[in-house]
Design a protein around this motif. Structure first.
Motif, PDB file in Angstrom:
ATOM      1  N   PHE A  51      23.208 -18.717  12.705  1.00  0.00           N
ATOM      2  CA  PHE A  51      24.604 -19.074  12.459  1.00  0.00           C
ATOM      3  C   PHE A  51      24.716 -20.373  11.658  1.00  0.00           C
ATOM      4  CE2 PHE A  51      23.908 -21.518  16.334  1.00  0.00           C
ATOM      5  CZ  PHE A  51      24.736 -22.628  16.220  1.00  0.00           C
ATOM      6  N   ILE A  52      23.740 -21.263  11.776  1.00  0.00           N
ATOM      7  CA  ILE A  52      23.722 -22.475  10.951  1.00  0.00           C
ATOM      8  C   ILE A  52      23.336 -22.119   9.508  1.00  0.00           C
ATOM      9  CG2 ILE A  52      22.557 -24.680  10.554  1.00  0.00           C
ATOM     10  CD1 ILE A  52      24.580 -24.819  12.801  1.00  0.00           C
ATOM     11  N   ARG A  53      22.368 -21.220   9.344  1.00  0.00           N
ATOM     12  CA  ARG A  53      21.986 -20.804   7.996  1.00  0.00           C
ATOM     13  C   ARG A  53      23.155 -20.105   7.292  1.00  0.00           C
ATOM     14  NH1 ARG A  53      17.534 -18.851  10.720  1.00  0.00           N
ATOM     15  NH2 ARG A  53      17.857 -16.699  10.017  1.00  0.00           N
ATOM     16  N   GLN A  54      23.951 -19.378   8.074  1.00  0.00           N
ATOM     17  CA  GLN A  54      25.132 -18.731   7.494  1.00  0.00           C
ATOM     18  C   GLN A  54      26.093 -19.785   6.934  1.00  0.00           C
ATOM     19  OE1 GLN A  54      26.238 -15.338   7.406  1.00  0.00           O
ATOM     20  NE2 GLN A  54      25.721 -14.379   9.375  1.00  0.00           N
ATOM     21  N   LEU A  55      26.237 -20.888   7.637  1.00  0.00           N
ATOM     22  CA  LEU A  55      27.100 -21.966   7.158  1.00  0.00           C
ATOM     23  C   LEU A  55      26.476 -22.664   5.951  1.00  0.00           C
ATOM     24  CD1 LEU A  55      28.279 -23.422  10.585  1.00  0.00           C
ATOM     25  CD2 LEU A  55      29.647 -22.100   8.965  1.00  0.00           C
ATOM     26  N   ASP A  56      25.145 -22.772   5.959  1.00  0.00           N
ATOM     27  CA  ASP A  56      24.462 -23.368   4.805  1.00  0.00           C
ATOM     28  C   ASP A  56      24.685 -22.542   3.530  1.00  0.00           C
ATOM     29  OD1 ASP A  56      23.409 -25.600   6.077  1.00  0.00           O
ATOM     30  OD2 ASP A  56      21.593 -24.539   6.718  1.00  0.00           O
ATOM     31  N   LEU A  57      24.785 -21.227   3.692  1.00  0.00           N
ATOM     32  CA  LEU A  57      24.973 -20.348   2.532  1.00  0.00           C
ATOM     33  C   LEU A  57      26.271 -20.655   1.788  1.00  0.00           C
ATOM     34  CD1 LEU A  57      23.815 -16.846   3.881  1.00  0.00           C
ATOM     35  CD2 LEU A  57      22.544 -18.434   2.400  1.00  0.00           C
ATOM     36  N   VAL A  58      27.253 -21.214   2.516  1.00  0.00           N
ATOM     37  CA  VAL A  58      28.536 -21.517   1.868  1.00  0.00           C
ATOM     38  C   VAL A  58      28.737 -23.028   1.734  1.00  0.00           C
ATOM     39  CG1 VAL A  58      29.598 -19.351   2.569  1.00  0.00           C
ATOM     40  CG2 VAL A  58      29.777 -21.354   4.074  1.00  0.00           C
TER      41      VAL A  58
END
Length: 392
Positions: free
Chosen positions: A266-273
């Motif tokens: 879920f942190i990597r998902q935020l990093d993607l944006v």
């Protein structure tokens, strides 16, 4: 409260920790709930915790956390220092040894030495005989115990003062943890699923009132009746079938920072944006608390597991609708900007109820991030492909 209550800080007040709570505030809350009507309760004033009626100190309590060591053993420094402090405070006029109950609260349960025996004595002859026996056993030790300075003060103090103190001394060491007697007190009036939230509020509000009192220049002593009105108002406002109360501990800053640095999905998902650190920190906190709440609610039968699945399904539908809307209305934005906007819209939209009950503030955001952690939703339009590319 009477002006006769002393402003002097007594000897022997010291902080302790137990299960994440400072022990003294827990006992402050307990005495605010159970002391006589019209009493006042102090924190680190005449003792760790004290109960005042008018200008009299009716109870002075030392609180000892015994997760390690045994403050009730024969030659315990904690025990003899406590008695020595009560002698000093009596001589200073802070305690009335003839009428003040002096109490040592120890948690968890321990095997007792001299402290247990002295707690049971009431007559002068019994007290004198016990002190003589202690002095005799001390004389037979090969070397002086660490408690020697405090022990000698007790052995050498005024006879009448020592008799009064020991006669009024109570060792309380029956609790497995300091929260248990509070739950027992609340059982008759507060629903079980509400009790933990009530205890958290009560401890925090008691400390808040103590802090406000001290900042005003008054002694750290608060009215039990005024506190109870506030506490009952909280129960009335929140003890309703319309609310689900958080049972999870708020994660520490260290745990949150560690979670972010470990980069779960879920942190990597935020990093993607390109979400900023504040967004990721809030997301980690919400995720951790929500995970804890879901586990506790299921374990304690507060929420049916199937209802949580329905809640997640509703979040999935909301996410899909908002994703479509963001894509149609904001075509000029980059994919990362659309992703940040989608996350903001999902997180800040009106909270959804769970089993027709209002959820804690962190719960919807935490549930969304849990779905993102399982890759059931994402913020970047191509989150699945980008995450797969990261793994190769």
């Amino acid at each position: 409260m009477s002006d006769a209550v002393t402003l002097k800080k007594a000897k022997g007040s010291a902080p302790g920790q137990y299960l994440g709570y400072a022990l003294q505030p827990v006992r402050l809350f307990f005495h605010l709930l159970t002391c006589p009507s019209g009493a006042y309760v102090g924190l680190e004033h005449v003792d760790d915790v004290s109960v005042h009626v008018g200008d009299k100190v009716v109870l002075a309590e030392q609180c000892k956390s015994a997760l390690t060591g045994n403050p009730t053993s024969n030659w315990s420094v904690d025990f003899w220092k406590t008695i020595a402090n009560w002698i000093d405070n009596s001589n200073a006029g802070l305690l009335s040894p003839e009428t003040t109950s002096i109490q040592m609260y120890v948690v968890p349960q321990k095997i007792h030495g001299f402290s247990g025996k002295l707690s049971d004595l009431r007559t002068d002859n019994e007290i004198d005989a016990a002190i003589a026996e202690i002095a005799k056993k001390r004389s037979k030790l090969a070397s002086a115990p660490e408690c020697e300075p405090f022990l000698l003060k007790v052995l050498g103090t005024d006879l009448a003062l020592r008799r009064h103190l020991i006669r009024n001394f109570i060792l309380v060491n029956s609790d497995s943890d300091p929260i248990a007697p509070i739950f027992a007190h609340l059982d008759a009036t507060v629903r079980r699923e509400m009790q933990e939230a009530a205890v958290r509020y009560g401890i925090g509000d008691a400390l808040k009132l103590i802090d406000e009192t001290m900042r005003s220049g008054a002694p750290p002593v608060i009215s039990a009746s005024a506190f109870r009105k506030r506490f009952h108002a909280f129960i009335s406002a929140h003890d309703s079938e319309r609310f689900l109360h958080s049972l999870a501990d708020a994660p520490t800053d260290e745990v949150i920072k560690s979670t972010v640095s470990e980069s779960p999905c879920f942190i990597r998902q935020l990093d993607l944006v390109d979400s900023n650190i504040d967004e990721k920190t809030r997301a980690a906190s919400d995720f951790l608390r929500t995970t804890g709440d879901r586990t506790r609610w299921a374990e304690e039968g507060i929420v049916f597991e199937g209802s949580m699945n329905e809640y997640d399904s509703a979040l999935l539908r909301r996410h899909q609708n908002l994703k479509t809307e963001v894509g149609l209305v904001n075509k000029s934005l980059s994919e990362k900007e659309q992703g940040r906007l989608l996350y903001s819209r999902c997180s800040q939209s009106s909270p959804m109820a769970l089993e027709a009950r209002i959820v804690p503030e962190h719960f919807m955001s935490g549930s969304l991030n849990a779905l993102a952690d399982r890759r059931e939703i994402g913020w970047h339009p191509d989150f699945d492909k980008l995450l797969d590319d990261e793994a190769t």
